[in-house]
Design an enzyme around this catalytic site. Structure first.
Site, PDB file in Angstrom:
ATOM      1  N   HIS B  49       4.968 -17.710  13.632  1.00 28.13           N
ATOM      2  CA  HIS B  49       4.470 -17.942  14.981  1.00 28.13           C
ATOM      3  C   HIS B  49       5.353 -18.920  15.743  1.00 28.13           C
ATOM      4  O   HIS B  49       5.894 -19.860  15.159  1.00 28.13           O
ATOM      5  CB  HIS B  49       3.040 -18.489  14.924  1.00 28.13           C
ATOM      6  CG  HIS B  49       2.043 -17.470  14.469  1.00 28.13           C
ATOM      7  ND1 HIS B  49       1.677 -16.406  15.252  1.00 28.13           N
ATOM      8  CD2 HIS B  49       1.361 -17.343  13.306  1.00 28.13           C
ATOM      9  CE1 HIS B  49       0.785 -15.667  14.591  1.00 28.13           C
ATOM     10  NE2 HIS B  49       0.584 -16.210  13.413  1.00 28.13           N
ATOM     11  N   VAL B 172      -8.520 -23.003 -13.130  1.00 29.91           N
ATOM     12  CA  VAL B 172      -9.035 -24.366 -13.297  1.00 29.91           C
ATOM     13  C   VAL B 172     -10.561 -24.388 -13.179  1.00 29.91           C
ATOM     14  O   VAL B 172     -11.119 -23.903 -12.185  1.00 29.91           O
ATOM     15  CB  VAL B 172      -8.425 -25.314 -12.239  1.00 29.91           C
ATOM     16  CG1 VAL B 172      -9.047 -26.708 -12.344  1.00 29.91           C
ATOM     17  CG2 VAL B 172      -6.915 -25.384 -12.389  1.00 29.91           C
ATOM     18  N   ARG B 309      -8.797 -15.083   4.937  1.00 30.36           N
ATOM     19  CA  ARG B 309      -8.364 -16.391   5.416  1.00 30.36           C
ATOM     20  C   ARG B 309      -9.315 -17.458   4.874  1.00 30.36           C
ATOM     21  O   ARG B 309     -10.530 -17.259   4.908  1.00 30.36           O
ATOM     22  CB  ARG B 309      -8.432 -16.439   6.939  1.00 30.36           C
ATOM     23  CG  ARG B 309      -7.760 -15.279   7.659  1.00 30.36           C
ATOM     24  CD  ARG B 309      -8.231 -15.261   9.099  1.00 30.36           C
ATOM     25  NE  ARG B 309      -7.643 -14.210   9.904  1.00 30.36           N
ATOM     26  CZ  ARG B 309      -8.123 -12.972  10.025  1.00 30.36           C
ATOM     27  NH1 ARG B 309      -9.192 -12.602   9.326  1.00 30.36           N
ATOM     28  NH2 ARG B 309      -7.547 -12.105  10.825  1.00 30.36           N
ATOM     29  N   ILE B 334      -5.849 -24.127   5.208  1.00 29.82           N
ATOM     30  CA  ILE B 334      -4.543 -23.730   5.725  1.00 29.82           C
ATOM     31  C   ILE B 334      -4.601 -22.276   6.151  1.00 29.82           C
ATOM     32  O   ILE B 334      -4.096 -21.388   5.468  1.00 29.82           O
ATOM     33  CB  ILE B 334      -3.447 -24.007   4.684  1.00 29.82           C
ATOM     34  CG1 ILE B 334      -3.693 -25.412   4.157  1.00 29.82           C
ATOM     35  CG2 ILE B 334      -2.072 -23.809   5.314  1.00 29.82           C
ATOM     36  CD1 ILE B 334      -2.556 -26.229   3.844  1.00 29.82           C
ATOM     37  N   GLU B 335      -5.266 -22.072   7.272  1.00 31.38           N
ATOM     38  CA  GLU B 335      -5.322 -20.720   7.836  1.00 31.38           C
ATOM     39  C   GLU B 335      -4.128 -20.555   8.765  1.00 31.38           C
ATOM     40  O   GLU B 335      -3.289 -21.454   8.882  1.00 31.38           O
ATOM     41  CB  GLU B 335      -6.659 -20.514   8.555  1.00 31.38           C
ATOM     42  CG  GLU B 335      -6.969 -21.570   9.598  1.00 31.38           C
ATOM     43  CD  GLU B 335      -8.301 -21.318  10.304  1.00 31.38           C
ATOM     44  OE1 GLU B 335      -8.680 -20.150  10.484  1.00 31.38           O
ATOM     45  OE2 GLU B 335      -8.948 -22.293  10.685  1.00 31.38           O
ATOM     46  N   CYS B 399      12.721   3.906  -8.399  1.00 31.19           N
ATOM     47  CA  CYS B 399      11.828   4.183  -7.266  1.00 31.19           C
ATOM     48  C   CYS B 399      12.630   4.942  -6.237  1.00 31.19           C
ATOM     49  O   CYS B 399      13.579   4.403  -5.662  1.00 31.19           O
ATOM     50  CB  CYS B 399      11.315   2.880  -6.669  1.00 31.19           C
ATOM     51  SG  CYS B 399      10.574   3.060  -5.033  1.00 31.19           S
ATOM     52  N   CYS B 401      11.641   6.360  -3.302  1.00 30.00           N
ATOM     53  CA  CYS B 401      11.373   6.139  -1.874  1.00 30.00           C
ATOM     54  C   CYS B 401      12.142   4.923  -1.352  1.00 30.00           C
ATOM     55  O   CYS B 401      12.671   4.940  -0.259  1.00 30.00           O
ATOM     56  CB  CYS B 401       9.885   5.922  -1.633  1.00 30.00           C
ATOM     57  SG  CYS B 401       8.861   7.292  -2.188  1.00 30.00           S
ATOM     58  N   CYS B 441       7.271   6.611  -9.641  1.00 27.67           N
ATOM     59  CA  CYS B 441       7.935   5.607 -10.453  1.00 27.67           C
ATOM     60  C   CYS B 441       6.999   4.823 -11.343  1.00 27.67           C
ATOM     61  O   CYS B 441       7.441   4.167 -12.269  1.00 27.67           O
ATOM     62  CB  CYS B 441       8.772   4.672  -9.577  1.00 27.67           C
ATOM     63  SG  CYS B 441       7.806   3.649  -8.465  1.00 27.67           S
TER      64      CYS B 441
HETATM   65  C1  LIG Z   1      -5.381 -11.922   7.257  1.00 29.90           C
HETATM   66  C2  LIG Z   1      -4.465 -13.097   7.374  1.00 29.90           C
HETATM   67  C3  LIG Z   1      -3.417 -13.088   8.291  1.00 29.90           C
HETATM   68  C4  LIG Z   1      -2.572 -14.179   8.415  1.00 29.90           C
HETATM   69  N1  LIG Z   1      -1.482 -14.105   9.229  1.00 29.90           N
HETATM   70  C5  LIG Z   1      -0.608 -15.153   9.291  1.00 29.90           C
HETATM   71  C6  LIG Z   1       0.568 -15.065  10.069  1.00 29.90           C
HETATM   72  O1  LIG Z   1       0.882 -14.011  10.623  1.00 29.90           O
HETATM   73  N2  LIG Z   1       1.380 -16.156  10.179  1.00 29.90           N
HETATM   74  C7  LIG Z   1       1.072 -17.312   9.547  1.00 29.90           C
HETATM   75  O2  LIG Z   1       1.818 -18.267   9.701  1.00 29.90           O
HETATM   76  N3  LIG Z   1      -0.019 -17.412   8.745  1.00 29.90           N
HETATM   77  C8  LIG Z   1      -0.850 -16.358   8.606  1.00 29.90           C
HETATM   78  N4  LIG Z   1      -1.959 -16.443   7.813  1.00 29.90           N
HETATM   79  C9  LIG Z   1      -2.199 -17.691   7.099  1.00 29.90           C
HETATM   80  C10 LIG Z   1      -1.400 -17.781   5.805  1.00 29.90           C
HETATM   81  O3  LIG Z   1      -1.439 -16.558   5.106  1.00 29.90           O
HETATM   82  C11 LIG Z   1      -1.990 -18.884   4.965  1.00 29.90           C
HETATM   83  O4  LIG Z   1      -2.002 -20.025   5.719  1.00 29.90           O
HETATM   84  C12 LIG Z   1      -1.184 -19.162   3.703  1.00 29.90           C
HETATM   85  O5  LIG Z   1      -0.878 -17.976   2.987  1.00 29.90           O
HETATM   86  C13 LIG Z   1      -1.975 -20.097   2.845  1.00 29.90           C
HETATM   87  O6  LIG Z   1      -1.309 -20.296   1.641  1.00 29.90           O
HETATM   88  P1  LIG Z   1      -1.976 -21.139   0.504  1.00 29.90           P
HETATM   89  O7  LIG Z   1      -0.912 -21.351  -0.504  1.00 29.90           O
HETATM   90  O8  LIG Z   1      -2.657 -22.292   1.074  1.00 29.90           O
HETATM   91  O9  LIG Z   1      -3.161 -20.225  -0.066  1.00 29.90           O
HETATM   92  P2  LIG Z   1      -3.177 -18.979  -1.018  1.00 29.90           P
HETATM   93  O10 LIG Z   1      -2.017 -18.090  -0.795  1.00 29.90           O
HETATM   94  O11 LIG Z   1      -4.516 -18.365  -0.878  1.00 29.90           O
HETATM   95  O12 LIG Z   1      -3.001 -19.599  -2.465  1.00 29.90           O
HETATM   96  C14 LIG Z   1      -4.047 -20.168  -3.188  1.00 29.90           C
HETATM   97  C15 LIG Z   1      -3.842 -19.835  -4.646  1.00 29.90           C
HETATM   98  O13 LIG Z   1      -4.698 -20.612  -5.445  1.00 29.90           O
HETATM   99  C16 LIG Z   1      -5.151 -19.854  -6.528  1.00 29.90           C
HETATM  100  N5  LIG Z   1      -6.382 -20.436  -7.050  1.00 29.90           N
HETATM  101  C17 LIG Z   1      -7.605 -20.448  -6.466  1.00 29.90           C
HETATM  102  N6  LIG Z   1      -8.501 -21.047  -7.261  1.00 29.90           N
HETATM  103  C18 LIG Z   1      -7.850 -21.440  -8.369  1.00 29.90           C
HETATM  104  C19 LIG Z   1      -8.263 -22.098  -9.575  1.00 29.90           C
HETATM  105  N7  LIG Z   1      -9.517 -22.451  -9.777  1.00 29.90           N
HETATM  106  N8  LIG Z   1      -7.344 -22.331 -10.533  1.00 29.90           N
HETATM  107  C20 LIG Z   1      -6.048 -21.950 -10.351  1.00 29.90           C
HETATM  108  N9  LIG Z   1      -5.608 -21.319  -9.235  1.00 29.90           N
HETATM  109  C21 LIG Z   1      -6.501 -21.064  -8.251  1.00 29.90           C
HETATM  110  C22 LIG Z   1      -5.336 -18.501  -5.908  1.00 29.90           C
HETATM  111  O14 LIG Z   1      -5.368 -17.473  -6.871  1.00 29.90           O
HETATM  112  C23 LIG Z   1      -4.142 -18.400  -4.958  1.00 29.90           C
HETATM  113  O15 LIG Z   1      -3.028 -17.806  -5.557  1.00 29.90           O
HETATM  114  C24 LIG Z   1      -2.804 -15.333   7.645  1.00 29.90           C
HETATM  115  C25 LIG Z   1      -3.833 -15.329   6.709  1.00 29.90           C
HETATM  116  C26 LIG Z   1      -4.627 -14.200   6.528  1.00 29.90           C
HETATM  117  C27 LIG Z   1      -5.626 -14.169   5.432  1.00 29.90           C
END
Ligand SMILES: Cc1cc2nc3c(=O)[nH]c(=O)nc-3n(C[C@H](O)[C@H](O)[C@H](O)COP(=O)(O)OP(=O)(O)OC[C@H]3O[C@@H](n4cnc5c(N)ncnc54)[C@H](O)[C@@H]3O)c2cc1C
Ligand SMILES: Cc1cc2nc3c(=O)[nH]c(=O)nc-3n(C[C@H](O)[C@H](O)[C@H](O)COP(=O)(O)OP(=O)(O)OC[C@H]3O[C@@H](n4cnc5c(N)ncnc54)[C@H](O)[C@@H]3O)c2cc1C
Lengths: 416, 475
Positions: B49, B172, B309, B334-335, B399, B401, B441
């Site tokens: 963004h 965890v 999210r 962290i959305e 693969c 494709c 594949c």
């Molecule tokens: C539909 C959608 C569209 C989006 N579009 C954009 C975009 O276009 N641009 C942008 O900048 N951002 C976008 N975002 C936001 C972005 O995807 C997130 O902000 C980012 O991926 C968050 O990363 P994270 O590492 O915090 O969370 P996550 O990627 O969710 O990582 C959390 C990890 O913790 C693990 N976990 C959970 N509980 C435990 C536990 N008890 N023990 C061990 N591991 C655990 C999970 O399995 C997961 O792998 C979007 C989000 C969504 C859902």
């Protein structure tokens, strides 16, 4: 390695093999077949059921047996083949670029090319089925590969979506392997499979076929645990209140085949939106001189016998192109009219002698109808047809006299 | 005893882990799934963004802008695809044009450069397939696209190459606090000790917070997507957004870095991390796409999917120390624009928060560049032949494709972080991501995984856990 051939054939399935043999017998011996898999034979290698060759050999062969007759033909003639070699691109000026482990990436110049890459299955992803995306969702051909080539059973309780031939054959195959096939759902009011397959693969095993039904939800987090099926209305929309849950661990999708025309596109060959294959003349030459296409890459066939026949035509066409060069054409356009989904060839060159077999498919199930061939308003000829179904390819013979009477274009239609 | 343990292998945890390896620290990451990037960082829009969206003065606004600026060079170092395609917020009425000016001024206050409101004529020049009804747009030239799971995988891989350790399948479920740190327990009974914990568990972060004695409620909002074949890749060049209304932001239409077209996401409040698609959701996606563009080639759909999210009622990033447990740091809520902001978040968390617990001493051996030779098909002819000569398995296409070779698949299983299932190979190599969706594949990929991991074919899974592909041998 040799870098120039008269004819390069892409794909060593039944189409490629038959095209090679007929080109050779027609006087062009400098032919190379390129095949991606380790073995020649194409998709037939995984079709270990019988029923192949009834038209051509008047006997019922398994897929590999049918393929072997042509592989033997290729070996006897000492036609060159290069297996485990994937073609990456084809150019308009007939350069073929391929890759393998021994030679790396290399380019071959051909005088004529025959495209015979076959088709792929439409994937479940294309359907937008709601729900989860767990393990246990397979296209029917992938399941066939696991069972017949690798010796593994993909699942035990199976629902099949789509009643294409591969799905029907896999319903029987999985049942014979001890799995339980609970339902075959078909969204259309008719099956796209061969009648004989419905009888031999479903009816004989008491497997229910639900017409006008589709899967509306997939459940299960890691592996499929069940599906919801629903009846659909005339517009294929699920009817509320008809949902039914079926517990299963596997869903097979048999929802159509799509010609594999990535290479065809790379050469700039124009495609038909209806067949999803190249637009061709009766000798199966595409709209680019010296590039030919045959078999499932051109149109999805139901029977391999017709694949071989079409490939022989293409092989002769390619050989003549090499021997005599490009010849002038006198073109008639062939159109599909009412109730006909496509005709092939889409173009007829009047300067090529002989009878033309016009293949076509109908759009729905029709009874007691008339096939009409028209040129403008004039009906050239017609034929009665008792029953026609979309799942079976039909053909119509056009004699030289008939074509002589044509002005510009012809149209084939079905009237009831 | 680790110095720092990161919980959660998403893009935020991954980039923090990599940032930590720039210093002389003993670090590890635990992830509950069989592979990293299985949460939000797997299924999102992949948009970098520009930064006009977030309210002025928020952490979102701050880190969005910095992250946007960091992304191109970070992606280059990690060998991850990034394209600066620019974004367009499209207006369909006079009132919406007004809103565009508000967005522009908000963006400028946030520090976004180059924002410009354009009229229909100019919009049409940029996007010939735009709807007849579109009247203008806000052009944000600094908007871009990146592959989110590639970024996550590459950052964790690079961190591992620099000495970090990864434990997948570590869910965890317990945290014991001691004088000098924590003992973290997994559902399967493993234990890891660390001095400092960083909670990056996304939607699971609320649970981790409560194990630490804090109360942070993390909620889920699902987004559904449809993906179109590369063949339709020229539908749009920019990322197209609707003008935000009171009802929300609506869906977007965008190219992906791999040349596909992505449509979505919807926004639905849900209970857990349920990522099912629904027919209504997918219909909303197609309706939105048709409103945005003419001739959307929906017949070229290759798959549909959903992501969730993870947000909190604060509606801003939470980057702070635990109240109840000193030595623990939360990175939650962290959305979006979290993906964009993630490089900036990682730098902030390590330099401003971790630094309170350790004296950060530079790791002179840190190697920022990850071997970027991932996509064989993008190499030159000479490079390809050189690779095949060294290792013939690069001459075998598995693969068809996406034209992915056996060599690439084997490398995905061997290289950091190792792929152990079909989907993990897919995310690293794209094998199975094309138009046939693995129809051809998958059996080959499964055999290669079985061979490399020395397990029977029946034990190969789609995505870990009980997601076995096969149910035994034939008769
Ligand atoms: C539909 C959608 C569209 C989006 N579009 C954009 C975009 O276009 N641009 C942008 O900048 N951002 C976008 N975002 C936001 C972005 O995807 C997130 O902000 C980012 O991926 C968050 O990363 P994270 O590492 O915090 O969370 P996550 O990627 O969710 O990582 C959390 C990890 O913790 C693990 N976990 C959970 N509980 C435990 C536990 N008890 N023990 C061990 N591991 C655990 C999970 O399995 C997961 O792998 C979007 C989000 C969504 C859902
Ligand atoms: C599962 C299934 C069941 C069937 N059951 C029956 C039946 O019961 N009875 C019957 O009569 N017919 C049946 N058919 C139909 C018949 O088998 C096919 O029509 C026939 O195999 C098509 O031949 P082909 O040569 O066009 O394609 P294929 O057999 O698919 O051969 C194409 C070949 O081209 C190769 N190729 C493709 N791309 C490249 C490339 N880029 N580089 C190098 N090589 C390439 C492929 O590897 C393949 O070997 C069935 C078909 C299928 C798919």
């Amino acid at each position: 390695m040799k870098k120039k051939y008269d004819i390069v054939i892409i794909g060593g399935g039944p189409a490629g093999l038959a095209a090679a043999i007929s080109a050779y017998d027609h006087g062009v011996q400098d032919v190379l077949i390129l095949e991606r898999e380790e073995n020649l034979g194409g998709i037939l290698n995984q079709c270990i059921h019988n029923g192949f060759g009834l038209t051509r050999f008047k006997e019922s062969l398994t897929g590999p047996e049918y393929a072997w007759r042509f592989i033997d033909g290729v070996r006897e003639r000492k036609i060159e083949t290069l297996v485990s070699t994937t073609v990456l691109s084809v150019s308009r000026d007939k350069q073929v670029t391929a890759i393998n482990e021994r030679d790396g990436v290399f380019t071959i110049q051909a005088k004529a090319i025959v495209l015979a890459m076959g088709c792929r299955e439409r994937s479940k992803g294309a359907l937008n089925v709601a729900g989860t995306r767990p393990a246990g969702l397979y296209s029917a051909g992938t399941a066939q590969k696991y069972v017949n080539m690798k010796g593994y059973l993909p699942g035990q309780k199976v629902v099949i979506l789509g009643s294409g031939d591969i799905g029907l054959i896999m319903a029987r195959r999985m049942t014979l392997e001890g799995a339980k096939v609970l339902a075959v759902c078909e969204i259309m009011p008719f099956s796209s499979g061969l009648k004989r397959n419905i009888a031999q693969c479903l009816d004989d095993f008491n497997i229910p076929l639900y017409l006008n039904h589709t899967i509306t939800k997939i459940e299960g987090k890691e592996r499929v645990t069940g599906v919801v099926i629903s009846k659909v209305d005339e517009n294929k929309r699920p009817i509320v209140g008809t949902q039914r849950y079926i517990e299963c661990d596997t869903v097979l999708f048999s929802v159509g085949l799509i010609p594999e025309n990535e290479l065809t596109k790379s050469a700039g060959v124009p495609l038909s939106l209806k067949t999803k294959g190249a637009i061709v003349y009766q000798n199966r030459e595409t709209l680019i001189d010296g590039i030919f296409a045959c078999g499932n890459v051109l149109q999805v066939h139901d029977l391999v016998d017709f694949v071989s026949e079409e490939a022989e035509t293409a092989g002769v066409g390619a050989a003549e192109y090499v021997l005599y060069g490009n010849r002038e054409k006198d073109v008639i356009d062939c159109k599909n009219g009412q109730n006909v989904s496509y005709v092939l060839p889409q173009k007829i060159d009047r300067n090529q002698k002989g009878i033309v077999k016009l293949y076509f498919r109908v759009t729905n199930t029709f009874k007691n109808c008339v096939i009409k061939l028209k040129s403008g308003e004039k009906v050239l000829t017609e034929r009665k047809k008792r029953i026609a179904v979309p799942g079976e390819m039909e053909s119509f013979l056009l004699t030289e006299e008939l074509l002589a009477a044509v002005n510009g274009e012809i149209e084939l239609s079905l009237e009831c | 005893m680790y110095d720092v343990l990161v919980i959660g292998g998403g893009v935020v945890g991954g980039l923090i882990l990599r940032e930590l390896t720039k210093y002389r620290l003993r670090v590890a990451l635990v992830e509950k799934e069989d592979d990293v990037s299985m949460g939000q960082s797997r299924a999102n829009s992949g948009i970098v963004h520009a930064g006009y969206d977030a309210a002025v003065g928020t952490l979102k606004a701050k880190f969005n802008l910095i992250g946007n600026r960091m992304m191109p060079s970070l992606a280059k170092d990690l060998g991850v695809k990034y394209v600066n395609n620019g974004s367009l917020v499209v207006a369909f009425s006079k009132e919406e044009i007004e809103t565009l000016y508000e967005l522009k001024s908000r963006g400028e206050q946030n520090g976004v450069a180059g924002l410009q409101v354009i009229d229909r004529t100019e919009l049409l020049k940029l996007e010939p397939n735009i709807s007849e009804e579109a009247v203008g747009a806000l052009l944000a030239p600094t908007g871009g696209i990146v592959c989110p799971y590639e970024l996550t995988i590459a950052s964790i891989g690079n961190a591992m190459d620099n000495g970090a350790e990864l434990f997948c399948g570590f869910d965890v479920c317990g945290i014991e606090r001691a004088q000098d740190g924590f003992t973290v327990q997994s559902v399967s009974g493993q234990e890891i000790q660390a001095k400092v914990l960083i909670n990056c568990a996304g939607i699971g972060g609320g649970k981790i917070a409560s194990l630490l004695g804090d109360s942070i409620i993390v909620k889920g909002r699902r987004g559904q997507y449809i993906l179109l074949d590369r063949e339709s890749g020229d539908l749009v060049k920019h990322t197209l957004f609707f003008t935000p209304t009171k009802k929300g932001k609506g869906i977007l239409v965008s190219p992906t870095v791999d040349g596909n077209i992505i449509l979505g996401p919807t926004a639905e409040e849900i209970e857990d991390d349920n990522v099912e698609t629904t027919s209504i959701g997918l219909e909303n996606v197609t309706a939105g796409a048709k409103k945005m563009c003419k001739n959307v080639p929906l017949y070229n759909t290759i798959t549909s999917f959903a992501g969730t999210r993870a947000y909190t009622d604060k509606h801003d990033f939470i980057l702070e120390e635990s109240e109840a447990s000193p030595n623990a740091i939360h990175c939650l809520g962290i959305e979006s624009p979290g993906l964009t902001a993630s490089p900036a978040i990682a730098k902030y968390v390590v330099e401003e928060l971790v630094s309170k617990h350790f004296e950060l001493v530079k790791n002179e051996d840190f190697q920022p560049i990850r071997k970027p030779d991932y996509f064989f098909k993008n190499l030159s002819l000479e490079e390809k032949n050189e690779m095949i000569q060294k290792d013939p398995s690069y001459g075998k296409i598995v693969c068809r494709c996406e034209q992915i070779t056996e060599g690439e698949i084997v490398r995905a299983v061997r290289e950091n972080p190792p792929a152990r299932n079909i989907d993990a190979v897919k995310r690293r190599t794209r094998a199975g991501m094309g138009r046939c969706q693995g129809g051809f594949c998958q059996p080959y990929v499964a055999e290669l995984i079985a061979r490399e991991l020395q397990i029977p074919l029946e034990q190969v899974t789609k995505s870990g856990g009980e997601s076995y592909l096969l149910r035994g041998k034939t008769k």
